[in-house]
Design a protein around this motif. Structure first.
Motif, PDB file in Angstrom:
ATOM      1  N   GLY A  43      18.159  -2.073 -11.598  1.00 21.20           N
ATOM      2  CA  GLY A  43      18.302  -0.616 -11.223  1.00 21.20           C
ATOM      3  C   GLY A  43      19.067   0.474 -11.974  1.00 21.20           C
ATOM      4  N   MET A  44      19.358  -0.196 -13.243  1.00 17.24           N
ATOM      5  CA  MET A  44      20.064   0.534 -14.150  1.00 17.24           C
ATOM      6  C   MET A  44      19.493   1.799 -14.860  1.00 17.24           C
ATOM      7  SD  MET A  44      22.377  -2.271 -16.045  1.00 17.24           S
ATOM      8  CE  MET A  44      21.084  -3.254 -16.434  1.00 17.24           C
ATOM      9  N   LEU A  45      19.903   2.899 -14.778  1.00 15.19           N
ATOM     10  CA  LEU A  45      19.433   4.073 -15.463  1.00 15.19           C
ATOM     11  C   LEU A  45      20.089   4.643 -16.755  1.00 15.19           C
ATOM     12  CD1 LEU A  45      18.966   6.134 -12.022  1.00 15.19           C
ATOM     13  CD2 LEU A  45      17.229   4.497 -13.252  1.00 15.19           C
ATOM     14  N   VAL A  49      23.769   3.774 -22.940  1.00 15.03           N
ATOM     15  CA  VAL A  49      24.255   2.344 -23.509  1.00 15.03           C
ATOM     16  C   VAL A  49      23.251   1.468 -24.098  1.00 15.03           C
ATOM     17  CG1 VAL A  49      26.320   2.973 -22.183  1.00 15.03           C
ATOM     18  CG2 VAL A  49      24.566   1.361 -21.256  1.00 15.03           C
ATOM     19  N   GLU A  50      21.985   1.615 -23.634  1.00 10.43           N
ATOM     20  CA  GLU A  50      20.872   0.489 -23.814  1.00 10.43           C
ATOM     21  C   GLU A  50      20.187   0.976 -25.222  1.00 10.43           C
ATOM     22  OE1 GLU A  50      18.802  -1.759 -21.237  1.00 10.43           O
ATOM     23  OE2 GLU A  50      19.299  -0.934 -19.388  1.00 10.43           O
ATOM     24  N   VAL A  51      20.487   2.005 -25.780  1.00 11.01           N
ATOM     25  CA  VAL A  51      19.779   2.552 -27.053  1.00 11.01           C
ATOM     26  C   VAL A  51      19.992   1.491 -28.222  1.00 11.01           C
ATOM     27  CG1 VAL A  51      21.254   4.388 -27.770  1.00 11.01           C
ATOM     28  CG2 VAL A  51      18.808   4.579 -28.499  1.00 11.01           C
ATOM     29  N   ILE A 256      26.037  -8.952 -21.344  1.00 10.15           N
ATOM     30  CA  ILE A 256      26.195  -9.202 -19.745  1.00 10.15           C
ATOM     31  C   ILE A 256      26.077  -7.963 -19.105  1.00 10.15           C
ATOM     32  CG2 ILE A 256      28.475  -9.523 -19.548  1.00 10.15           C
ATOM     33  CD1 ILE A 256      26.371 -11.612 -17.720  1.00 10.15           C
ATOM     34  N   TYR A 257      25.367  -7.697 -18.091  1.00  4.11           N
ATOM     35  CA  TYR A 257      25.679  -6.663 -17.108  1.00  4.11           C
ATOM     36  C   TYR A 257      25.896  -7.001 -15.805  1.00  4.11           C
ATOM     37  CZ  TYR A 257      20.663  -6.806 -16.382  1.00  4.11           C
ATOM     38  OH  TYR A 257      19.479  -7.083 -16.281  1.00  4.11           O
ATOM     39  N   ILE A 258      26.986  -6.015 -15.161  1.00  2.00           N
ATOM     40  CA  ILE A 258      27.303  -6.183 -13.687  1.00  2.00           C
ATOM     41  C   ILE A 258      27.090  -5.025 -13.050  1.00  2.00           C
ATOM     42  CG2 ILE A 258      29.052  -7.306 -12.172  1.00  2.00           C
ATOM     43  CD1 ILE A 258      30.536  -8.049 -14.770  1.00  2.00           C
ATOM     44  N   GLY A 269      23.516  -9.755 -14.809  1.00  2.00           N
ATOM     45  CA  GLY A 269      22.104 -10.115 -15.362  1.00  2.00           C
ATOM     46  C   GLY A 269      22.341 -10.024 -16.878  1.00  2.00           C
ATOM     47  N   ALA A 270      21.610 -10.291 -17.954  1.00  2.00           N
ATOM     48  CA  ALA A 270      20.228 -11.184 -17.406  1.00  2.00           C
ATOM     49  C   ALA A 270      19.956 -11.840 -18.779  1.00  2.00           C
ATOM     50  CB  ALA A 270      19.120 -10.303 -17.147  1.00  2.00           C
ATOM     51  N   THR A 271      19.244 -12.977 -18.489  1.00  2.00           N
ATOM     52  CA  THR A 271      18.982 -13.617 -19.690  1.00  2.00           C
ATOM     53  C   THR A 271      17.749 -12.782 -20.404  1.00  2.00           C
ATOM     54  OG1 THR A 271      17.249 -15.029 -18.771  1.00  2.00           O
ATOM     55  CG2 THR A 271      19.650 -15.898 -18.850  1.00  2.00           C
ATOM     56  N   LEU A 312       9.877 -11.229 -14.788  1.00  2.00           N
ATOM     57  CA  LEU A 312       9.000 -11.116 -16.105  1.00  2.00           C
ATOM     58  C   LEU A 312       9.015  -9.815 -16.686  1.00  2.00           C
ATOM     59  CD1 LEU A 312       6.227 -13.928 -15.407  1.00  2.00           C
ATOM     60  CD2 LEU A 312       8.339 -14.211 -16.699  1.00  2.00           C
ATOM     61  N   ARG A 313       9.865  -9.322 -17.533  1.00  3.15           N
ATOM     62  CA  ARG A 313       9.602  -8.097 -18.294  1.00  3.15           C
ATOM     63  C   ARG A 313       8.309  -7.703 -18.920  1.00  3.15           C
ATOM     64  NH1 ARG A 313      14.511 -10.296 -19.738  1.00  3.15           N
ATOM     65  NH2 ARG A 313      16.267  -9.350 -18.972  1.00  3.15           N
ATOM     66  N   PRO A 314       7.541  -6.614 -18.925  1.00  2.00           N
ATOM     67  CA  PRO A 314       6.469  -6.579 -19.542  1.00  2.00           C
ATOM     68  C   PRO A 314       6.909  -5.942 -21.276  1.00  2.00           C
ATOM     69  CG  PRO A 314       6.746  -4.667 -18.021  1.00  2.00           C
ATOM     70  CD  PRO A 314       7.874  -5.531 -17.819  1.00  2.00           C
ATOM     71  N   HIS A 338       9.064  -2.755 -21.013  1.00  2.00           N
ATOM     72  CA  HIS A 338      10.215  -3.668 -21.504  1.00  2.00           C
ATOM     73  C   HIS A 338      11.376  -3.893 -20.558  1.00  2.00           C
ATOM     74  CE1 HIS A 338      13.391  -4.570 -24.817  1.00  2.00           C
ATOM     75  NE2 HIS A 338      12.535  -5.943 -24.679  1.00  2.00           N
ATOM     76  N   ARG A 339      12.589  -3.038 -21.001  1.00  2.00           N
ATOM     77  CA  ARG A 339      13.583  -3.476 -20.115  1.00  2.00           C
ATOM     78  C   ARG A 339      14.004  -1.974 -19.525  1.00  2.00           C
ATOM     79  NH1 ARG A 339      18.525  -6.810 -23.097  1.00  2.00           N
ATOM     80  NH2 ARG A 339      19.117  -6.995 -20.740  1.00  2.00           N
ATOM     81  N   ASN A 340      12.989  -1.171 -19.544  1.00  2.00           N
ATOM     82  CA  ASN A 340      13.034   0.450 -19.115  1.00  2.00           C
ATOM     83  C   ASN A 340      12.294   0.657 -18.152  1.00  2.00           C
ATOM     84  OD1 ASN A 340      15.403   0.823 -20.803  1.00  2.00           O
ATOM     85  ND2 ASN A 340      13.820   0.874 -22.564  1.00  2.00           N
TER      86      ASN A 340
HETATM   87  N1  GLY Z   1      17.476  -3.287 -18.289  1.00  2.00           N
HETATM   88  C1  GLY Z   1      17.933  -4.519 -18.055  1.00  2.00           C
HETATM   89  C2  GLY Z   1      17.206  -5.925 -18.239  1.00  2.00           C
HETATM   90  O1  GLY Z   1      15.964  -5.631 -18.474  1.00  2.00           O
HETATM   91  O2  GLY Z   1      17.814  -6.843 -18.080  1.00  2.00           O
END
Ligand code: GLY
Length: 376
Positions: A43-45, A49-51, A256-258, A269-271, A312-314, A338-340
């Motif tokens: 649920g991170m928005l 920090v993810e760019v 890692i994120y918490i 998460g996450a691997t 499973l991320r797409p 993907h992760r977004n």
């Molecule tokens: N957005 C976080 C993840 O895909 O793990």
């Protein structure tokens, strides 16, 4: 009739906006809606920090979608009574040893070149905000605008909002294939019948490539990217943490994120694993998650471990989403997030609804069409 294949956060958001616009829309999910990557997410928005380097085209889209989230969450609350736990404390990326600090300095320079609103904090300043962060944390970057929601509550709210707006939700209904006549989408195939459709929106996440009947020039290059996660339970009245915190990971946990939720669940998460459709939790994955999180927040040691899961991320070939029309008239893509996926749901819904209702898409979406891939 518009058929949306996939009842994840993007499929449901698109369905909701289309139904609000007066369209006749059905969302099909082969299981329970919102129970795949949407359920597995944190649920991170957090577009700042993810760019990553090379994602400069994605950043404006991600920032705009983040800006839409507060209104999206309030509208869901108003329409359904479900509070999706939109939290604005912000995100801190932390460093432990000297190497990590150097890496964060590079990140800070990169963020500054992108003119992002971030601030350097010393270890002392971080612990003043969040006293349970380890004393080994020596510096960090604070991104006050990177927020979070409870993705599972969002899925629950979206299902209600979609149906209350007149949309039809067909769960446990596998769309086996898409049919075309004269190169144009004409129907979807279910296990025992066919339904005639005008438009198909393909929002089937990691499974988007597997629908039969998609013409070769309209098959999205999307694959599953496995993520393992765990949750521990904090006392919601005395949480160990209020900000989302990112830090260095190890092995299959690149970072890692918490993420603390208001009900006391603390998601870790996450691997990131190229394992096809494998969904096993592994001892190594869980060990790396807990060890990396413990390095940052030692207090988790005594907390009950309440859940562990995989998702499973797409992922598309360039990690950016695939949005909009294809070479097959009537077939529209909303996949490859993907992760977004959680972050980009509001803007994805707007893009696809605008395209279907008005036949136009804003210039901001141009880099994300399926056409950008030479081979599919
Ligand atoms: N957005 C976080 C993840 O895909 O793990």
């Amino acid at each position: 009739m518009i058929a949306v294949i996939g009842g994840g956060i993007c499929g449901l958001s698109i369905g909701w906006r289309l139904a609000q616009a007066g369209q006749s829309v059905t969302v099909f999910d082969r299981g329970s809606a919102g129970k795949e990557a949407t359920w597995a997410a944190a649920g991170m928005l957090a577009p700042q920090v993810e760019v990553e380097h090379g994602e400069e085209m994605l950043l404006p889209l991600a920032l705009e979608s983040r800006g839409m989230w507060q209104g999206f969450a309030s509208e869901l609350l108003r329409e359904t009574g479900v509070d999706v736990d939109y939290r604005e404390e912000g995100t801190i990326v932390v460093a432990n040893d000297r190497d990590d600090v150097e890496y964060l300095q590079h990140r800070m320079t990169y963020f500054e070149t992108l003119q992002l609103d971030v601030k350097w904090l010393s270890g002392h300043e971080i612990r003043k905000k969040q006293p349970h962060i380890s004393r080994s944390v020596s510096a960090g970057i604070y991104s006050v605008l990177d927020h979070q929601v409870d993705n599972r509550k969002v899925a629950q709210a979206l299902k209600s909002a979609f149906m209350a707006s007149g949309g039809i939700l067909k769960e446990h209904t596998d769309v086996r294939g898409v049919k075309t006549v004269g190169g144009r989408v004409s129907a979807i195939e279910l296990i025992d019948n066919e339904i005639l459709v005008d438009v198909v929106v393909l929002a089937a996440g990691a499974w988007s490539r597997n629908i039969s009947g998609l013409p070769n020039n309209s098959r999205p290059p999307v694959r599953p990217l496995k993520g393992q996660m765990v949750a521990v339970q904090m006392d919601p009245k005395a949480p160990l943490l209020e900000n989302v915190v990112w830090g260095p990971g190890n092995g299959i946990v690149p970072s890692i994120y918490i993420a603390p939720k208001s009900n006391g669940r603390l998601l870790i998460g996450a691997t990131v694993e190229e394992m096809g459709f494998d969904r096993n939790l592994t001892a190594g994955g869980v060990m790396e998650l807990i060890r990396s999180a413990w390095d940052i927040l030692p207090g988790i040691y005594d907390l009950p471990l309440v859940e562990s899961w995989t998702g499973l991320r797409p992922a598309s070939r360039d990690d950016a989403p695939i949005l909009g029309p294809t070479k097959t008239p009537g077939l529209v893509m909303a996949t490859g997030h993907h992760r977004n996926g959680i972050l980009l749901a509001p803007i994805t819904a707007k893009a696809i609804t605008d395209y279907i209702v008005r036949g136009t898409m804003d210039i901001i979406f141009k880099p994300f069409s399926l056409d950008r891939f030479k081979e599919l």
